[in-house]
Design an enzyme around this catalytic site. Structure first.
Site, PDB file in Angstrom:
ATOM      1  N   GLY A 135       0.774  -1.307   0.045  1.00 39.13           N
ATOM      2  CA  GLY A 135       0.022   0.189  -0.073  1.00 39.13           C
ATOM      3  C   GLY A 135       0.858   1.201  -0.006  1.00 39.13           C
ATOM      4  N   GLU A 165       8.428  -9.801   4.088  1.00 42.33           N
ATOM      5  CA  GLU A 165       7.283 -10.106   3.671  1.00 42.33           C
ATOM      6  C   GLU A 165       6.595  -9.905   2.267  1.00 42.33           C
ATOM      7  OE1 GLU A 165       2.136 -10.139   5.060  1.00 42.33           O
ATOM      8  OE2 GLU A 165       3.403  -9.526   5.659  1.00 42.33           O
TER       9      GLU A 165
END
Length: 435
Positions: free
Chosen positions: A221, A242
């Site tokens: 994001g 991640e």
């Protein structure tokens, strides 16, 4: 390549013949995000539509368009029962009405669930072309797919020349593959959202507390990725994340990210899932600095904490005056999932010199609603408990609440709220007997 070309030809088949390996009552797992194999998923949906399958279960994580348009179609829900460990925009509506069942789990525990709690009939995924030693690469998505492939009765791969070949533990040998199809379509591209003015302010706040030599984890994001343009003056940053995305690639090319000071995997850019554009995927291809590992390793808080100066930056939807953070529910409905947020919050908190930062815009709905609230509402999920919350950031500032009293943290959190909501938050603080 020559040594394995005969085996490759024997296992090469059509999507329809490949998915004939799926039996009634099977559970299958597919590659995550841009490793969703479109030809295989379409062939499974065709079998289900034709009445050739029954009692099938599919498990996804962050399902994208190929899954939503095939095996998770509403008209197939009587044949294919759908489960998801993380809710995406494509699956949110299905979860809300119960056509897909959400399974709450930390991302680092998904491989363990597969290993200890599930029986997987078939794993299907997109892979890179086979190399001369007979290995395919899981490319952008190691996550839990590499673990599922080892534990499945059958493995079917969809070879795509656009999938990058990546090192680490993201390889599978042809001897472990039961069927091969080829489908050289462009990978799904997931560029970061267009930047907002608030992203620049948040990015500048974050860049000021990131030291040279820090190891970065950035969530998905605009909010967490807003920091990358403001790190160009930093030195020897590293990646243990991640997700690996375009902003990180830009900093690698600028030699801001080198990984030289990492305690584990020095000089390597470690991730479990990558996203971005074709440029991102091309940069990753055959790049020896890229290493992918399962989420059970990359997101294990004990592994994360081995890197000194671990900086974890993730987005949240709202935070209350106690420091409880919600990153997964909206209007009492499941909006996303826990993912790896708490894994990295805890890993960074236990890192020498580490910092965990949770960031959000101060308001939602065009400034009508404050994302900083007195208490999280009924039915709202707590993603990061107040005891774990370290730094909080909005466009109005950055505060650290770790180690502060309930009064001190409430006042600190109010200081980064939108000014038009601060008076009301102060009144609520008094009503809650925090001051």
């Amino acid at each position: 390549m020559q040594a394995y070309s005969g085996e490759y030809k024997r296992k090469l088949t059509t999507p329809a013949d490949a998915v004939a390996l799926i039996k009634n009552g099977d559970t299958f797992i597919h590659g995550m995000t841009n490793a969703e194999p479109p030809a295989l998923l379409s062939a499974i949906a065709d079998r289900a539509e034709a009445g050739d399958l029954r009692d099938i279960k599919v498990y996804s994580f962050n399902p994208q368009k190929y899954v939503a348009e095939t095996v998770c179609r509403p008209d197939l829900c009587d044949v294919i029962e759908s489960y998801s460990w993380f809710v995406s925009g494509k699956s949110r509506g299905l979860v809300t009405v119960g056509l897909t069942q959400y399974v709450p789990v930390y991302f680092h525990q998904v491989p363990r669930l597969i290993r200890e709690e599930m029986t997987i009939g078939v794993t299907i995924t997109t892979v890179s072309p086979m190399d001369q030693s007979g290995f395919f690469s899981f490319g952008t998505s190691n996550d839990y797919t590499s673990v599922a492939a080892k534990l499945s009765r059958n493995v079917i791969v969809e070879v795509n020349e656009n999938m990058p070949r990546v090192f680490g533990s993201g390889m599978i040998h042809i001897s472990d593959v039961d069927a091969i199809v080829e489908n050289h379509v462009p990978l799904l591209e997931i560029p970061p959202p267009p930047p907002k003015p608030e992203d620049a302010l948040i990015g500048k706040h974050l860049a000021e507390i990131i030291p040279d030599g820090a190891v970065l984890q950035l969530g998905i994001g605009g909010v967490p990725n807003g920091v990358t343009p403001y790190l160009s003056g930093h030195k020897d940053l590293g990646i243990h994340s991640e997700l690996l995305g375009p902003g990180m690639v830009d900093l690698i090319e600028k030699r801001v990210i080198t990984g030289r000071r990492k305690n584990i995997h020095p000089g390597k850019h470690v991730y479990t899932c990558a996203y971005g554009t074709k440029y991102t995927y091309d940069f990753m291809n055959n790049n020896p600095s890229m290493e992918s590992f399962p989420s059970s390793y990359v997101l294990d808080p004990a592994v994360i904490s081995k890197n000194d100066n671990m900086i974890s930056i993730n987005a949240i939807l709202e935070v209350d005056l106690f420091g409880q953070c919600n990153a997964e529910s909206l209007d009492q409905s499941q909006f996303s999932g826990v993912g790896g947020q708490l894994d990295f919050v805890r890993g960074a908190n236990n890192s020498k010199g580490g910092k965990s930062i949770l960031a959000c815009y101060s308001t939602a709905k065009k400034g009508q609603i404050s994302r900083i609230v007195p208490r999280l509402g009924e039915g709202t999920m707590v993603t990061t408990p107040r005891m774990d919350t370290d730094y909080l950031c909005t466009e109005y500032g950055l505060v650290r609440i770790k180690g502060k009293s309930t009064r001190e943290r409430a006042l600190a959190i109010i200081s980064i709220a939108h000014p038009k909501f601060r008076d009301n938050l102060l009144r609520e603080t008094e009503n809650m007997l925090l001051i």
